[in-house]
Design a protein around this motif. Structure first.
Motif, mmCIF file in Angstrom:
data_model
loop_
_atom_site.group_PDB
_atom_site.id
_atom_site.type_symbol
_atom_site.label_atom_id
_atom_site.label_comp_id
_atom_site.label_asym_id
_atom_site.label_seq_id
_atom_site.Cartn_x
_atom_site.Cartn_y
_atom_site.Cartn_z
ATOM 1 N N UNK A 1 -45.540 -15.839 15.167
ATOM 2 C CA UNK A 1 -45.450 -16.092 13.831
ATOM 3 C C UNK A 1 -44.451 -15.940 13.118
ATOM 4 N N UNK A 2 -44.505 -16.198 11.671
ATOM 5 C CA UNK A 2 -43.672 -15.760 10.599
ATOM 6 C C UNK A 2 -44.075 -15.638 9.250
ATOM 7 N N UNK A 3 -43.518 -14.904 8.393
ATOM 8 C CA UNK A 3 -44.030 -14.645 7.244
ATOM 9 C C UNK A 3 -42.626 -14.927 6.108
ATOM 10 N N UNK B 1 -34.374 -10.994 -2.545
ATOM 11 C CA UNK B 1 -33.894 -12.185 -1.376
ATOM 12 C C UNK B 1 -35.128 -12.737 -0.705
ATOM 13 N N UNK B 2 -35.181 -13.792 -0.644
ATOM 14 C CA UNK B 2 -36.336 -14.593 0.151
ATOM 15 C C UNK B 2 -36.004 -15.113 1.505
ATOM 16 N N UNK B 3 -36.968 -14.656 2.490
ATOM 17 C CA UNK B 3 -36.454 -14.956 3.816
ATOM 18 C C UNK B 3 -37.647 -15.019 4.508
ATOM 19 N N UNK B 4 -37.578 -15.558 5.831
ATOM 20 C CA UNK B 4 -38.484 -15.818 6.946
ATOM 21 C C UNK B 4 -38.405 -14.822 7.899
ATOM 22 N N UNK B 5 -39.308 -14.122 8.147
ATOM 23 C CA UNK B 5 -39.239 -12.831 8.975
ATOM 24 C C UNK B 5 -40.304 -12.960 10.217
ATOM 25 N N UNK B 6 -40.055 -12.728 11.421
ATOM 26 C CA UNK B 6 -40.887 -12.791 12.622
ATOM 27 C C UNK B 6 -41.994 -11.821 12.457
ATOM 28 N N UNK C 1 -34.213 -3.903 13.318
ATOM 29 C CA UNK C 1 -34.557 -4.776 14.201
ATOM 30 C C UNK C 1 -34.758 -6.422 14.122
ATOM 31 N N UNK C 2 -35.624 -6.904 14.667
ATOM 32 C CA UNK C 2 -35.872 -8.412 14.695
ATOM 33 C C UNK C 2 -36.005 -8.804 13.144
ATOM 34 N N UNK C 3 -36.499 -7.998 12.241
ATOM 35 C CA UNK C 3 -36.867 -8.335 10.998
ATOM 36 C C UNK C 3 -35.458 -8.541 10.006
ATOM 37 N N UNK C 4 -34.534 -7.595 10.629
ATOM 38 C CA UNK C 4 -33.364 -7.388 9.821
ATOM 39 C C UNK C 4 -32.391 -8.543 10.118
ATOM 40 N N UNK C 5 -32.303 -8.878 11.617
ATOM 41 C CA UNK C 5 -31.553 -9.944 11.955
ATOM 42 C C UNK C 5 -32.119 -11.285 11.264
#
Length: 317
Positions: A221-223, A255-260, A237-241
């Motif tokens: 999923x993602x948030x 910063x607005x981002x979509x994180x796994x 890790x994956x969130x930073x990438x």
């Protein structure tokens, strides 16, 4: 020395000496033979091999010379020390000084900061089975029920990842290799049954593919999240990438981002740890879950503060 004297010194046959001399010639060793009563074999004056005296264990341990901890786990600590000592002795003086300086200036420590390291009593036995191609009979503890299971494994190779050892192994007659944590082996027997690793199996390539598949299965999923500048630097890790790939800067500097995310429970804990440096905008169930936790914490700490104030007032009176 004559072939007869060499045979006597080395306790082999003269025929063996002739065969070994031919092999040395083929390897480029400048060994010369003169016929006649005063003849014999002679090594070119001043010739030295670049590396001499490495035992089989030391040669196998060379790739671990920068990892003394993992080498000790594998039972190769003394072999690594011996290999490094002999390699150093074989270097010219100038290179030896440079190597010594490098060893004093650089140190590689593989495990993470927050891990004490796993207890892996069966690691040397697993490594030996990998090397000799022997089937393992193990009692293994899984995450899911039934947790403790018996397995027969054909170990293809060992991988050290962030201080944790994994064995890539296939089950006889199974569909292909799988990955097992060595510290989860409860009981182990090395059998006399042998096996052959498939010729097309590449351990490094398999591990890379396994990691890609692992992350694909892990983050389902993602948030949608807003992050402060400080919160952005706290991602790993994956969130930073993902933040680097999807993040857009907003006028207020956030910063607005979509994180796994793995799951609502896991994401709840992950974003809660960021405190006021993150705001989850979606999915709605995750935002509601965090809001509920924030209300509980606010009430708890407000209550603690009133209780402490009341207690202090009673003591003063």
């Amino acid at each position: 020395m004559t072939a007869a004297r060499l045979a006597a010194e080395l306790e082999v046959s003269v025929r063996t000496v002739y065969r070994d001399v031919e092999a040395l010639h083929a390897a480029g060793v400048p060994l010369y033979g003169d016929a006649g009563h005063r003849g014999g074999y002679e090594l070119l004056a001043g010739y030295r091999t670049r590396l001499t005296g490495l035992s089989a264990d030391e040669a196998e341990a060379l790739f671990l010379t920068a990892l003394p901890g993992p080498a000790a786990d594998l039972g190769l600590g003394p072999a690594v020390a011996g290999a490094r000592l002999k390699l150093r002795a074989a270097l010219p003086p100038g290179l030896r000084a440079q190597a010594d300086r490098m060893s004093r200036r650089f140190h590689l420590d593989a495990p993470g900061w927050y891990a004490d390291g796993d207890d892996v009593p069966f690691l040397p036995a697993v490594a030996d089975a990998v090397w000799r191609g022997r089937v393992l009979a193990v009692r293994y503890r899984r995450w899911t029920e039934p947790t403790d299971v018996d397995r027969r494994l054909e170990p293809y190779g060992l991988v050290l990842k962030a201080g944790r050892w994994y064995v890539v192994a296939a089950r006889p007659g199974g569909s292909g290799p799988r990955t097992y944590r060595v510290d989860r082996i409860l009981r182990l027997t090395v059998t006399d049954d042998g096996f052959d690793v498939p010729e097309d199996f590449d351990l490094a390539a398999h591990w890379q593919a396994y990691q890609r598949d692992f992350h694909a299965r892990l983050y389902r999923g993602e948030a949608l999240v807003r992050l402060s500048p400080r919160g952005l630097t706290r991602l790993t890790g994956a969130a930073a990438r993902a933040a680097a790939a999807t993040g857009t800067r907003e006028p207020d500097g956030w910063t607005r981002a979509r994180l796994p995310v793995e799951s609502t429970d896991r994401a709840h804990d992950q974003f809660l740890a960021l405190g006021s440096d993150a705001e989850v905008l979606g999915p709605p169930e995750l935002r509601a879950r965090l809001a509920g936790t924030a209300r509980v914490l606010a009430d708890r700490y407000a209550g603690t503060g009133r209780a402490a104030h009341a207690s202090g007032a009673r003591e003063d009176s």
